[in-house]
Design an enzyme around this catalytic site. Structure first.
Site, short mmCIF file in Angstrom:
data_model
loop_
_atom_site.label_atom_id
_atom_site.label_comp_id
_atom_site.label_asym_id
_atom_site.label_seq_id
_atom_site.Cartn_x
_atom_site.Cartn_y
_atom_site.Cartn_z
N SER A 145 0.91 -1.27 0.11
CA SER A 145 -0.03 -0.07 0.01
C SER A 145 1.06 1.17 0.16
O SER A 145 2.22 1.15 0.50
CB SER A 145 -1.01 0.10 1.08
N TYR A 158 -1.79 -0.61 10.40
CA TYR A 158 -1.70 -1.17 9.15
C TYR A 158 -0.34 -0.61 8.36
O TYR A 158 0.06 -1.26 7.76
CB TYR A 158 -3.13 -0.78 8.61
#
Length: 259
Positions: A145, A158
């Site tokens: 990501s 995350y």
């Protein structure tokens, strides 16, 4: 191009987290390029339906493996189940995110996220890289990501898991030089998936199909690849700023968004 791609990375691709989102898009794109598939996810009913559809539309042979990557033993079971299958492309895509203030998160959920997002890709890569090197051709794609490129306030856990994936992919890209094995770490921004469904005010959403197609088209252009121009520009600018300044600005922006 499609024939050359299949010759290099085929005949079979393994895709984890293939029941929805980017993983599903990878499966569809690879079937369109003539690959056979090994698909893993917890929701095998979705995989079975996908396998039937791809067989009808492309003649794809698909092996469905029910796999809960929140169980640390699952990668070893996937490796055992695929022993003897000529896998030339590994798409380590499964993952999930937790957003919000770090101290408000459930410790058990964070532990599970660490297992799914970090332990699983590391163990699968460890088991499959020797097979890819023995072929002297193939590829490994990690779905990370843009939030793995810099610590993102209000997405701390995350962001940390995806930072590990970015570092893992970059290091393996370096190690695989000269082996015939390509490594790409995919860093999408906001994508139209179940995770963003129902959220309002998200700009620059990218379709999973476009993310998957661009990743496959750029698999030789590692070590990292951001598939959306907006997020490439945004995160290049963030990382070019003094780190304290960039993080403070991101934190302030998130506080304003959260009210």
């Amino acid at each position: 191009m499609t024939d050359r791609f299949r010759e290099t990375y085929g005949p079979t691709a393994l895709v984890t987290g293939a029941s929805s989102g980017i993983g599903l898009a990878f499966a569809e794109e690879l079937a369109d390029r003539g690959f056979h598939l090994v698909l893993t996810a917890r929701r095998t009913d979705r995989l079975d339906a996908l396998a039937e559809r791809l067989a009808s539309s492309h003649g794809t042979r698909t092996t469905v493996l029910g796999a809960d990557l929140g169980d640390p033993a699952t990668p070893a079971r996937i490796l055992e189940a695929t022993e003897g299958t000529d896998i030339g492309l590994v798409v380590s895509n499964a993952g999930f995110n937790i957003k919000g203030s770090f101290e408000a998160q459930d410790p058990a959920a964070m532990a599970r996220m660490l297992t799914v997002n970090c332990h699983a890709p590391m163990q699968l890569a460890h088991g499959l890289i020797p097979r890819l090197k023995a072929r002297a051709s193939g590829g490994l794609i990690f779905t990370a990501s843009v939030e793995g490129l810099i610590g993102c306030p209000h997405s701390a856990a995350y962001s940390a898991t995806k930072a590990l994936v970015v570092a893992l992919g970059e290091a393996l890209w370096g190690e695989m030089q000269g082996t015939g094995v390509d490594v790409l770490t995919l860093c999408p921004g906001a994508t139209e998936t179940e995770a963003t469904a129902g959220m309002e005010g998200i700009a620059n959403l990218q379709s999973p199909a476009e993310v998957a197609r661009l990743a496959l088209d750029n698999v030789r252009e590692g070590p990292t690849f951001v598939p959306h121009a907006h997020y490439r520009t945004m995160f290049d600018a963030l990382r070019a700023r003094p780190r304290r300044e960039a993080l403070a600005g991101m934190a302030e922006g998130m506080r304003k968004r959260l009210g």
